[in-house]
Design an enzyme around this catalytic site. Structure first.
Site, PDB file in Angstrom:
ATOM      1  N   GLY A  12      48.675  41.374  38.008  1.00 39.72           N
ATOM      2  CA  GLY A  12      49.241  40.907  39.273  1.00 39.72           C
ATOM      3  C   GLY A  12      49.469  41.997  40.298  1.00 39.72           C
ATOM      4  O   GLY A  12      50.258  41.813  41.219  1.00 39.72           O
ATOM      5  N   ASN A 102      38.571  33.576  46.370  1.00 38.18           N
ATOM      6  CA  ASN A 102      38.634  34.457  45.189  1.00 38.18           C
ATOM      7  C   ASN A 102      38.281  35.886  45.580  1.00 38.18           C
ATOM      8  O   ASN A 102      37.543  36.122  46.545  1.00 38.18           O
ATOM      9  CB  ASN A 102      37.629  33.957  44.143  1.00 38.18           C
ATOM     10  CG  ASN A 102      37.648  34.794  42.872  1.00 38.18           C
ATOM     11  OD1 ASN A 102      38.718  35.144  42.357  1.00 38.18           O
ATOM     12  ND2 ASN A 102      36.473  35.140  42.364  1.00 38.18           N
ATOM     13  N   HIS A 104      36.425  39.156  43.779  1.00 34.96           N
ATOM     14  CA  HIS A 104      35.647  39.565  42.609  1.00 34.96           C
ATOM     15  C   HIS A 104      35.439  41.076  42.676  1.00 34.96           C
ATOM     16  O   HIS A 104      35.078  41.604  43.736  1.00 34.96           O
ATOM     17  CB  HIS A 104      34.297  38.832  42.588  1.00 34.96           C
ATOM     18  CG  HIS A 104      33.545  39.101  41.335  1.00 34.96           C
ATOM     19  ND1 HIS A 104      33.857  38.463  40.144  1.00 34.96           N
ATOM     20  CD2 HIS A 104      32.540  39.958  41.054  1.00 34.96           C
ATOM     21  CE1 HIS A 104      33.055  38.922  39.194  1.00 34.96           C
ATOM     22  NE2 HIS A 104      32.247  39.831  39.721  1.00 34.96           N
TER      23      HIS A 104
HETATM   24  C1  GAR Z   1      41.123  42.449  40.102  1.00 32.51           C
HETATM   25  O1  GAR Z   1      40.347  43.603  40.068  1.00 32.51           O
HETATM   26  C2  GAR Z   1      40.268  41.255  40.522  1.00 32.51           C
HETATM   27  O2  GAR Z   1      39.222  41.600  41.364  1.00 32.51           O
HETATM   28  C3  GAR Z   1      39.742  40.804  39.189  1.00 32.51           C
HETATM   29  O3  GAR Z   1      40.828  40.923  38.308  1.00 32.51           O
HETATM   30  C4  GAR Z   1      41.592  42.071  38.706  1.00 32.51           C
HETATM   31  C5  GAR Z   1      43.049  41.698  38.652  1.00 32.51           C
HETATM   32  O4  GAR Z   1      43.856  42.822  38.837  1.00 32.51           O
HETATM   33  N1  GAR Z   1      39.254  39.463  39.257  1.00 32.51           N
HETATM   34  C6  GAR Z   1      38.212  39.038  38.546  1.00 32.51           C
HETATM   35  O5  GAR Z   1      37.617  39.743  37.751  1.00 32.51           O
HETATM   36  C7  GAR Z   1      37.811  37.585  38.788  1.00 32.51           C
HETATM   37  N2  GAR Z   1      36.542  37.323  38.199  1.00 32.51           N
HETATM   38  P1  GAR Z   1      45.414  42.658  39.127  1.00 32.51           P
HETATM   39  O6  GAR Z   1      45.944  41.665  38.099  1.00 32.51           O
HETATM   40  O7  GAR Z   1      45.966  44.018  38.927  1.00 32.51           O
HETATM   41  O8  GAR Z   1      45.588  42.143  40.531  1.00 32.51           O
END
Ligand code: GAR
Length: 189
Positions: A12, A102, A104
């Protein structure tokens, strides 16, 4: 007043960054954070930030209108997936056309699709000796990582970069650009 609902599955850090970005903006409210992981670190962050956080399980998400009803109660102008790892079911897509966005952690269409999230993406980027990677902010449709692209930002990958270095560079791009893109989209909805 514009309302945002965020979805997150893990740490998060993007949620926290977005909350902080809009903290002093009287026109934007973060109505709620929804998570599919009971022990996700994002729940602790929400408690600290005093943001509503709700948990739902797979059945409620994919086989009932429970999450749809929650979303409708908030009347969100945008629904933001900030590190959310489940596919969005069609009842949400059809009820919120062009409102689900979203982020990515790669330059789609490269390194997208099922199983391509978080460090899996950075590992593949490293293994393929890519010289650049980045972020893609896009609308969500019924297929993983295939909705219309809103914005992409790039960063260089050096041969000496570890997977953690790549992840860190990508996170920096996310922190810099994601809130600004959300702010811009909110002016259009
Ligand atoms: C982020 O890097 C986001 O781009 C990725 O998860 C991470 C969450 O980080 N999302 C994906 O891979 C979606 N396919 P966070 O929990 O520290 O914000």
């Amino acid at each position: 007043m514009k309302n945002i609902v965020l979805f997150a599955s893990g740490s998060g850090s993007n949620v926290e960054n977005i909350v902080q970005y809009f903290q002093n903006n009287v026109n934007v409210t973060i109505a709620c954070v929804l998570t599919n992981k009971r022990d996700a670190k994002v729940i602790d962050r929400c408690n600290r930030l005093k943001i509503n956080c709700l948990y739902f399980n797979k059945n409620a998400f994919s086989s009932t209108d429970c999450v749809l009803k929650i979303l409708q109660s908030y009347k969100p102008d945008l629904i933001i997936l900030a590190g959310f790892l489940w596919k969005i079911p069609s009842n949400l897509i059809t009820n919120f056309p062009n409102k689900i966005v979203n982020i990515h952690p790669a330059l789609l269409p490269k390194y997208g699709g099922k199983g391509m999230y978080g460090n899996n993406v950075h590992k593949a980027v490293k293994e393929n000796n890519e010289t650049e990677t980045g972020i893609t902010i896009h609308f969500v449709n019924e297929n993983y990582d295939e909705g219309a692209i809103i914005q992409q930002e790039k960063t260089l990958v050096n041969p000496s970069d570890s997977m953690e270095d790549i992840a860190s560079k990508v996170h920096q791009l996310e922190y810099e650009y994601f809130p600004k893109v959300i702010e811009k989209l909110l002016l259009e909805v």
